[in-house]
Design a protein around this motif. Structure first.
Motif, short mmCIF file in Angstrom:
data_model
loop_
_atom_site.label_atom_id
_atom_site.label_comp_id
_atom_site.label_asym_id
_atom_site.label_seq_id
_atom_site.Cartn_x
_atom_site.Cartn_y
_atom_site.Cartn_z
N LEU A 65 0.84 -1.19 0.00
CA LEU A 65 0.00 0.00 0.00
C LEU A 65 0.88 1.25 0.00
O LEU A 65 0.63 2.21 -0.74
CB LEU A 65 -0.92 -0.02 1.22
CG LEU A 65 -1.84 1.19 1.42
CD1 LEU A 65 -2.84 1.31 0.28
CD2 LEU A 65 -2.57 1.09 2.76
N PHE A 66 1.92 1.24 0.81
CA PHE A 66 2.86 2.35 0.85
C PHE A 66 3.62 2.48 -0.47
O PHE A 66 3.86 3.60 -0.95
CB PHE A 66 3.84 2.14 2.01
CG PHE A 66 4.81 3.26 2.19
CD1 PHE A 66 4.43 4.44 2.79
CD2 PHE A 66 6.12 3.13 1.76
CE1 PHE A 66 5.33 5.48 2.95
CE2 PHE A 66 7.02 4.15 1.93
CZ PHE A 66 6.64 5.33 2.52
N ALA A 67 3.98 1.34 -1.08
CA ALA A 67 4.67 1.38 -2.37
C ALA A 67 3.78 2.01 -3.45
O ALA A 67 4.26 2.78 -4.29
CB ALA A 67 5.09 -0.03 -2.79
N GLY A 68 2.48 1.69 -3.43
CA GLY A 68 1.57 2.31 -4.39
C GLY A 68 1.43 3.80 -4.19
O GLY A 68 1.34 4.58 -5.14
N LEU A 69 1.44 4.23 -2.92
CA LEU A 69 1.34 5.66 -2.63
C LEU A 69 2.58 6.42 -3.08
O LEU A 69 2.51 7.62 -3.34
CB LEU A 69 1.15 5.86 -1.12
CG LEU A 69 -0.26 5.61 -0.57
CD1 LEU A 69 -0.24 5.54 0.94
CD2 LEU A 69 -1.21 6.71 -1.03
N GLU A 70 3.71 5.75 -3.18
CA GLU A 70 4.95 6.42 -3.57
C GLU A 70 5.12 6.52 -5.08
O GLU A 70 6.08 7.13 -5.54
CB GLU A 70 6.15 5.71 -2.96
CG GLU A 70 6.31 5.94 -1.46
CD GLU A 70 7.74 5.88 -1.03
OE1 GLU A 70 8.47 5.03 -1.55
OE2 GLU A 70 8.14 6.70 -0.18
N ALA A 233 -4.64 -0.12 -4.48
CA ALA A 233 -5.30 0.84 -3.59
C ALA A 233 -4.39 2.03 -3.31
O ALA A 233 -4.84 3.19 -3.31
CB ALA A 233 -5.69 0.15 -2.28
N GLY A 234 -3.10 1.78 -3.08
CA GLY A 234 -2.18 2.89 -2.86
C GLY A 234 -2.02 3.76 -4.08
O GLY A 234 -1.95 5.00 -3.99
N LEU A 235 -1.98 3.13 -5.26
CA LEU A 235 -1.85 3.90 -6.50
C LEU A 235 -3.08 4.77 -6.74
O LEU A 235 -2.98 5.94 -7.15
CB LEU A 235 -1.63 2.94 -7.67
CG LEU A 235 -1.45 3.56 -9.06
CD1 LEU A 235 -0.26 4.51 -9.07
CD2 LEU A 235 -1.29 2.47 -10.11
N VAL A 236 -4.27 4.22 -6.48
CA VAL A 236 -5.50 4.99 -6.66
C VAL A 236 -5.53 6.18 -5.70
O VAL A 236 -5.91 7.30 -6.06
CB VAL A 236 -6.73 4.08 -6.46
CG1 VAL A 236 -8.01 4.91 -6.38
CG2 VAL A 236 -6.84 3.07 -7.60
N ALA A 237 -5.12 5.94 -4.45
CA ALA A 237 -5.08 7.04 -3.48
C ALA A 237 -4.11 8.12 -3.92
O ALA A 237 -4.39 9.32 -3.74
CB ALA A 237 -4.68 6.50 -2.10
N ARG A 238 -2.99 7.74 -4.52
CA ARG A 238 -2.03 8.74 -5.01
C ARG A 238 -2.62 9.53 -6.18
O ARG A 238 -2.43 10.75 -6.28
CB ARG A 238 -0.74 8.04 -5.43
CG ARG A 238 0.35 9.00 -5.93
CD ARG A 238 0.71 10.03 -4.86
NE ARG A 238 1.69 10.98 -5.33
CZ ARG A 238 2.99 10.92 -5.04
NH1 ARG A 238 3.45 9.92 -4.30
NH2 ARG A 238 3.82 11.83 -5.48
N LEU A 239 -3.36 8.87 -7.07
CA LEU A 239 -3.97 9.56 -8.20
C LEU A 239 -5.06 10.53 -7.76
O LEU A 239 -5.36 11.48 -8.48
CB LEU A 239 -4.55 8.53 -9.18
CG LEU A 239 -3.52 7.62 -9.88
CD1 LEU A 239 -4.22 6.59 -10.76
CD2 LEU A 239 -2.55 8.45 -10.71
#
Length: 411
Positions: A65-70, A233-239
């Motif tokens: 999740l953290f990796a997707g946010l980064e 999920a992390g990537l979507v949150a970042r977008l």
């Protein structure tokens, strides 16, 4: 001895002892993995504890999740053409290694493809959280992170296809469910941000983690591992950062770092308890050394040549980027477990992959003389140290140019 005391001792052992051993350039995840193997040898099946399994799931899910946010799509677009060339080369090497494993290793084509992914895919979460400890310059850090993220996106897509390809009908249904999840996650985030967050200040972190766990469970139910859903999920949150700034805010990232730093050691310990006793043999040791001596230099050479020939980088810079991309610990552990559970690969190959993952993880620590770690908090601390050093440098320059300096002429 009561279970409560056992859990307390386990928490102390996983959070304190590996950190103390890092002074000897031993990465903390490897220490946790060895502890898990020791528990398996001592307790056997009794080491498979459901509470530890739940904590391990929280650890691997929060890390991805953290990796997707980064993931920063703007940075990826800056290096789009070099990254596309890197992905083409990576796809060719994956296909070549998979074909060799299928043709000569007597593996099913799906197991052969997973073996190629396990050998060649860098562990992005591990690398990103250890990047600031290697002393790379800004350009080198950019290319290491960009190549790791691009390679992970390719590997996750390939993992989904390979695991579902055995049943075309199930693959179609799973693909539709995955697309529905990717469409539904932004709506869920927006709905929670509109109807829950305004009435519960400070709840954004809890909502982010819960949605990440939900997405991880969905992909696991689809026949893929937890990490795929957590990363999405992390990537979507970042977008959604511009529309919902508090979702991927600095405070949330810091809280997620704290969350992951506590639970990730349980993943490596739990992975160690799942190692079969037959995998700890001299035959597995020999095969692991052979795989490492063949695959690891080829991986480093391919990236080094790519940086030198295509982009004209210096010998030293190209080598530093290639070495920083060598760890495969998390991806190798995950895929080795999947190969063992679903395709019944020999225990010798399983043990060889564990040794390969350990050696690729140790390499940057030995070369750069700095222990690599999967603890996201250390990454933040290192970044803060860089900022502090830069601030001190600017302060010294200001003092030199100040009017009170004797070397400065009067106005």
């Amino acid at each position: 001895m009561s279970k409560e005391l056992i859990y307390l001792l386990l928490i102390f052992a996983l959070l304190v002892i590996p950190r103390a051993l890092q002074r000897f350039s031993i990465p903390a995840p490897l220490t946790c993995l060895v502890f898990g193997i020791g528990a398996m040898l001592w307790l056997g099946e009794g080491s498979h504890d459901p509470v530890v399994g739940l904590l391990a799931t929280l650890g691997i899910s929060s890390l991805f999740l953290f990796a997707g946010l980064e993931v920063d799509l703007a940075d990826l677009r800056k290096g789009m053409w070099p990254l596309l060339a890197h992905l083409v080369i990576r796809s060719a090497t994956l296909a070549g290694v998979a074909w060799l494993a299928w043709h000569y290793g007597q593996l099913q084509w799906q197991a052969a493809a997973l073996l190629a992914l396990a050998l060649l895919t860098p562990s992005t979460g591990f690398i990103m959280d250890s990047l600031s400890q290697l002393g790379l310059d800004e350009a080198e850090r950019f290319w290491v992170s960009s190549k790791a993220i691009a390679g992970e996106l390719l590997a996750l897509a390939a993992l989904f296809v390979v695991l579902q390809a055995g049943d075309p009908v199930h693959m179609t249904l799973s693909s539709m469910a995955l697309l529905a999840m990717m469409v539904g996650l932004p709506l869920l985030f927006i709905g929670l941000g509109r109807w829950v967050a305004p009435h519960a200040p400070g709840s954004e972190f809890s909502l982010l983690v819960m949605v990440g766990m939900l997405a991880a469970y969905i992909t696991y139910a689809l026949g893929v591992y937890y990490l795929v859903g957590a990363f999405i999920a992390g990537l979507v949150a970042r977008l959604l950062q511009q529309r919902m700034p508090s979702l991927a805010s600095h405070e949330n990232l810091h809280a997620l770092r704290l969350f992951a730093s506590f639970f990730v050691p349980f993943y490596f310990f739990n992975a160690g308890t799942k190692v079969p006793g037959e995998a700890l043999s001299f035959e597995a040791l020999g095969l692991g050394l052979v795989i490492t001596l063949v695959v690891l230099p080829l991986r480093i050479a391919v990236i080094w040549l790519q940086r030198r020939v295509l982009f004209g980088e210096s010998f030293r810079s190209s080598l530093r980027v290639a070495l920083a991309l060598s760890p495969t610990l998390i991806f190798t552990l995950v895929l080795a477990a999947i190969m063992r559970e679903r395709f019944d690969v020999p225990a010798v190959l399983f043990g060889a992959l564990l040794l390969y993952a350990a050696l690729t993880t140790l390499l940057p620590s030995l070369v750069f003389r700095r222990p690599m770690d999967v603890d996201p908090l250390q990454n933040e601390a290192a970044d803060a140290a860089v900022v502090e050093q830069h601030t001190e440098s600017v302060r010294d320059q200001v003092e030199v140019l100040s009017p009170g300096d004797p070397a400065t002429p009067p106005r």
